[in-house]
Design a protein around this motif. Sequence first.
Motif, short mmCIF file in Angstrom:
data_model
loop_
_atom_site.label_atom_id
_atom_site.label_comp_id
_atom_site.label_asym_id
_atom_site.label_seq_id
_atom_site.Cartn_x
_atom_site.Cartn_y
_atom_site.Cartn_z
N PHE A 293 0.85 -1.26 0.35
CA PHE A 293 -0.20 -0.12 -0.70
C PHE A 293 0.72 1.24 0.28
O PHE A 293 1.52 1.54 0.88
CB PHE A 293 -0.68 0.33 1.04
CG PHE A 293 -1.73 1.20 1.42
CD1 PHE A 293 -3.54 1.13 0.40
CD2 PHE A 293 -1.44 2.54 2.60
CE1 PHE A 293 -3.89 2.15 0.89
CE2 PHE A 293 -2.43 3.11 1.96
CZ PHE A 293 -3.46 3.02 1.40
N GLU A 294 0.88 1.63 -1.19
CA GLU A 294 1.52 3.51 -1.32
C GLU A 294 3.18 2.43 -1.21
O GLU A 294 3.92 3.55 -0.05
CB GLU A 294 1.37 4.36 -0.35
CG GLU A 294 -0.32 4.79 -0.69
CD GLU A 294 -0.06 5.57 0.21
OE1 GLU A 294 0.27 6.19 1.38
OE2 GLU A 294 -1.45 6.66 0.20
N GLY A 295 3.84 1.82 -1.49
CA GLY A 295 5.26 1.06 -1.68
C GLY A 295 5.60 0.53 -0.30
O GLY A 295 6.74 0.07 -0.42
N VAL A 296 4.66 0.35 0.36
CA VAL A 296 4.83 -0.53 1.74
C VAL A 296 4.14 -1.50 2.52
O VAL A 296 2.77 -1.38 1.81
CB VAL A 296 5.25 0.48 3.11
CG1 VAL A 296 6.32 1.46 2.74
CG2 VAL A 296 3.81 1.30 3.75
N ILE A 297 4.16 -2.60 3.23
CA ILE A 297 3.52 -3.74 3.87
C ILE A 297 2.71 -2.65 5.09
O ILE A 297 4.19 -2.75 6.16
CB ILE A 297 3.71 -4.62 3.79
CG1 ILE A 297 4.18 -5.13 3.01
CG2 ILE A 297 2.76 -5.52 4.84
CD1 ILE A 297 2.96 -5.61 1.76
N PRO A 298 1.88 -2.18 5.10
CA PRO A 298 1.39 -1.62 7.00
C PRO A 298 1.59 -3.04 8.18
O PRO A 298 1.62 -3.65 7.61
CB PRO A 298 0.24 -1.00 6.35
CG PRO A 298 -1.05 -2.22 5.41
CD PRO A 298 1.30 -2.39 4.47
N LYS A 299 1.34 -1.92 9.18
CA LYS A 299 1.28 -2.47 10.25
C LYS A 299 -0.02 -3.91 10.65
O LYS A 299 0.36 -4.81 10.92
CB LYS A 299 1.66 -1.44 11.83
CG LYS A 299 2.14 -2.79 12.98
CD LYS A 299 2.14 -1.78 14.14
CE LYS A 299 2.07 -2.79 14.92
NZ LYS A 299 2.14 -1.20 16.68
N ALA A 300 -0.55 -3.09 10.20
CA ALA A 300 -2.10 -4.24 10.03
C ALA A 300 -1.80 -5.10 9.23
O ALA A 300 -2.72 -5.82 9.49
CB ALA A 300 -2.99 -2.79 9.72
N ALA A 301 -1.31 -5.22 7.76
CA ALA A 301 -1.60 -6.14 7.12
C ALA A 301 -0.05 -7.94 8.72
O ALA A 301 -0.26 -9.21 7.89
CB ALA A 301 -0.34 -6.32 5.85
N THR A 302 0.26 -7.15 9.57
CA THR A 302 1.03 -8.28 10.11
C THR A 302 0.41 -9.33 10.77
O THR A 302 -0.80 -8.73 11.62
CB THR A 302 1.79 -7.69 11.24
OG1 THR A 302 3.20 -6.20 10.69
CG2 THR A 302 2.51 -8.81 12.04
N LYS A 303 0.11 -10.34 10.82
CA LYS A 303 -0.14 -11.73 11.80
C LYS A 303 0.35 -12.18 12.90
O LYS A 303 2.35 -11.77 12.61
CB LYS A 303 -0.38 -12.35 10.95
CG LYS A 303 -1.66 -12.12 10.14
CD LYS A 303 -2.11 -13.51 8.31
CE LYS A 303 -0.80 -13.39 7.49
NZ LYS A 303 -1.38 -14.85 6.56
#
Length: 442
Positions: free
Chosen positions: A370-380
């Motif tokens: 998302f906009e060039g990065v993997i956000p913290k919200a996508a972390t499991k």
Amino acid sequence: MGGQAFAKSDPPIPTPRMPPEVYAQVLTQTHAVLRTYFGHVDSAVEAPGKETYGDVDILVYGPFNPTWADLEKGSTTVAETLAKALGAKKYLSQKGNPTVNFAIPWPGQDIEDMTKEDKCIQLDVHTCFSLVSFKWELFHAAHGDLWNIIGSTIRPFGLTVNDQGMYLRIPEIELYDRKKSMIFLTANPSEVLEFLGLEEERWWRQFRSKEHMFEYATGCRMFRVKEADDPNEAEEDMTGEAAAAITHNIDGQEGGEKGKKKLKHNDRQRMAKRPIFKEWIDEFIPRCRERGNFRKPRASREQIQQEAITRFGVQEKFETRLKEWNLVKHQDHLWRVVIKGSIPLDGIDPALRAAATRTLKSTIMEGVEFEGVIPKAATKDEDGFYDIDEVRRFVMGNWEAAGRIGLARQDAKAREAMKVKAEKREKEESDARERKRKEVPA
């Protein structure tokens, strides 16, 4: 009415109910014949008090003699071979169905002299495909309605016995998906009876009467009769599966009209079709209540669950199934409630909202940047669970940007699709011109 397999034959073959002496004679004779072909032949112990029999049911297990290879050489099937050996007038066999129905002459009749009006006996031979299933089916089919009775006793404690074996149901799953809630425990009759607290030696003999069978069923350590009604106690508004799923304060079987309301739908149907089961619910249990019998609790669902897990070594299976189920529920909640539910509805362009949900799902649940990065919200975490609060914050703070990104992606895909379509059309036109050029004479 007797067995009905041949009622629609052309012409129909009458197979009326048999008196006990005819049933016993046919059972003995057919067992003797079938033992010359199969290594294991037997029939389940019959229910008590039967005055007539509709058909003869026999279980068999191989090896079959002659072998299948021998049969194929002679273009003869197992059913044809057995029909000749049993002197059957007709047989019914379907590919994939392990049961073959035979219409055999009534004792004293000769197959050669029979007319279409002469009565036959329906004999059902069911082939089992393992010795384990052969022994289990003999066990599970014994005594007619006894498993209906025991099943209604053990079901509230999270146990299910069916034609495959005994299972433990996971309470957190069963109301949503009963099949997935079931953990296989055993298909060993001795282990089942021991766990339920029922005498094994007695199981394998026919009961003298229904009353004796009912008394045997009360030996199950989960059997309990509800105490007499308290006039000041409000009636529970709970029926069917909801009542069966209670994990605390299982207060015993009630019987009678009020007890019927708490039965599963299948059990209520059985009452309409199975007189012995109906008598158990309508007469035997109310009689126990009047006498004050079997009131003391002997087990709880939690106790039975833990004992079953330990006794049959299914701790890992139980925990894995529950974890997998909780993860599926978590992911469903994440998508439907947290992601979609955190995007405003009122006054929002539906196209923008739809694009936002697609983009956020691909980012959070599928790992797309998302906009060039993997956000913290996508972390499991190590078990695959997301931080719900973090996801909600991310969605609420970025849904508009996600919508614009989604619309841009959608527009790019549309332009690419149009380009591909135009190139395809241009190629087809070019190929057509080339074919036409070649068709013109020089």
